[in-house]
Design a protein around this motif. Structure first.
Motif, PDB file in Angstrom:
ATOM      1  N   ASP A 236      -9.766   5.421 -10.977  1.00 33.18           N
ATOM      2  CA  ASP A 236     -10.208   6.633 -11.707  1.00 33.18           C
ATOM      3  C   ASP A 236     -11.394   6.430 -12.870  1.00 33.18           C
ATOM      4  OD1 ASP A 236      -8.031   8.264 -10.579  1.00 33.18           O
ATOM      5  OD2 ASP A 236      -6.773   7.981 -12.633  1.00 33.18           O
TER       6      ASP A 236
ATOM      7  N   PRO B 171      -7.539   1.751 -17.587  1.00 26.37           N
ATOM      8  CA  PRO B 171      -6.952   1.697 -16.040  1.00 26.37           C
ATOM      9  C   PRO B 171      -5.731   0.859 -16.072  1.00 26.37           C
ATOM     10  CG  PRO B 171      -9.250   1.171 -16.243  1.00 26.37           C
ATOM     11  CD  PRO B 171      -8.850   1.340 -17.825  1.00 26.37           C
TER      12      PRO B 171
ATOM     13  N   LEU C 169      -8.650  -3.457 -10.122  1.00 30.59           N
ATOM     14  CA  LEU C 169      -8.780  -1.880 -10.650  1.00 30.59           C
ATOM     15  C   LEU C 169     -10.409  -1.867 -10.232  1.00 30.59           C
ATOM     16  CD1 LEU C 169      -6.934  -2.208 -14.001  1.00 30.59           C
ATOM     17  CD2 LEU C 169      -5.934  -1.460 -11.768  1.00 30.59           C
TER      18      LEU C 169
ATOM     19  N   ASN D 227     -13.119   0.861 -11.644  1.00 28.87           N
ATOM     20  CA  ASN D 227     -13.663   2.150 -12.334  1.00 28.87           C
ATOM     21  C   ASN D 227     -14.760   2.305 -12.829  1.00 28.87           C
ATOM     22  OD1 ASN D 227     -10.592   0.887 -13.238  1.00 28.87           O
ATOM     23  ND2 ASN D 227     -10.353   2.867 -13.090  1.00 28.87           N
TER      24      ASN D 227
END
Length: 295
Positions: A121, A192, A285, A287
């Motif tokens: 995201d 995140p 992650l 992002n």
């Protein structure tokens, strides 16, 4: 087991990530959410494992993962200054808020659960709110069994599993509110978390995890969990002293050196930056910092 949360045909599903074959096994709705499994104890995890035998699978590449956890008992519990190299790199740069000596006990603070976003995201960014957006790669652990005043030698028995997190912080807000960190750590949609929840049986050496953060392809943080000032077990023992930890509680365990505010020149995040946070054995992650109206 690597437990993930994802949406399939508009419905939130629980999945088990199988990295070797690059697929995600979709567990039946009767298993419940990742949050349900965490709170359900060993029997819930056994049920999830048993369901793998007949689970439908989907390609890993085609799945969009959500934060593994959606139901929080309270604020995210956090540990500050837990790598001595990080503590030292900021000495004299805390705008008059330096402690006199190294802490003898873990330093704790919290951040609101509305900070949590998924592993791919966008990180919300509003320059009107703060001019100093900083990255902080961290290992997060999830409590799987209630306990109070947990002895250090039994502390890891209360851990369900581990996650990757990035405690994106607004340094000017962090300094502006009396020296406490809540405000500069609790901006919506900035942390995140994920990419999945890895159960403890998959981690043979909790002190041997590699923690890294890259911004726009440049490696800025790179350390081992063995470099922590206070181990996972010490954090749990100290935090639980007189205070009940509940199954489902999320604890961040600190960031290593290399943060932007301690560099010369300083590096702060801006719109369009791509932040990659990874921990060996726990995943990655990825992002993008995206301008968002927050004020």
């Amino acid at each position: 087991m690597k437990l993930a949360s994802l949406t399939v045909d508009g419905v939130r599903r629980t999945g088990a990530v199988q990295e070797a074959t690059q697929v995600i096994a979709l567990l039946p709705p009767s298993v419940g959410t990742v949050d349900d499994i965490v709170r359900g104890g060993p029997s819930a995890l056994d049920t999830a494992r048993a369901a793998l035998a007949h689970a439908e699978t989907i390609p890993f590449a085609g799945a969009r993962l959500e934060p593994p956890l959606h139901r929080f008992n309270r604020d995210i519990l956090c540990t500050g200054w837990n790598y001595w190299d990080h503590f030292e790199e900021s000495r004299g740069k805390r705008e008059g808020q330096d402690p006199v000596t190294r802490p003898e006990h873990p330093t704790f603070f919290t951040k609101g659960p509305d900070t949590v976003i998924g592993p791919t995201d966008d990180i919300s960014y509003d320059p009107d709110l703060s001019a100093k957006w900083d990255y902080e790669a961290e290992i997060a652990l999830v409590i799987g069994r209630d306990g109070r005043s947990i002895p250090e030698e039994k502390a890891l028995e209360h851990v369900f599993g581990y996650l990757v997190a990035n405690d994106v912080s607004q340094r000017d807000l962090q300094r502006a509110h009396g020296g406490q960190w809540l405000k500069g750590k609790s901006i919506d949609a900035t942390m995140p978390l994920g990419p999945w929840l890895t159960t403890t049986d998959e981690i043979t050496d909790p002190a041997g995890l590699r923690v890294q953060c890259e911004v726009n392809g440049r490696l800025l943080q790179n350390a081992s969990s063995g470099d922590m000032a206070f181990s996972f077990a010490q954090i749990i023992a100290e935090l639980s002293l007189g205070m009940t930890l509940r199954a489902g509680d999320v604890i961040l365990t600190g960031t290593p050196s290399g943060i932007g505010s301690a560099r010369d020149p300083q590096i702060f995040l801006g719109a369009g930056d791509v932040v990659v946070t990874r921990v060996s054995g726990l995943g990655e992650l990825r992002n993008t910092v995206t301008r968002t109206r927050l004020t």
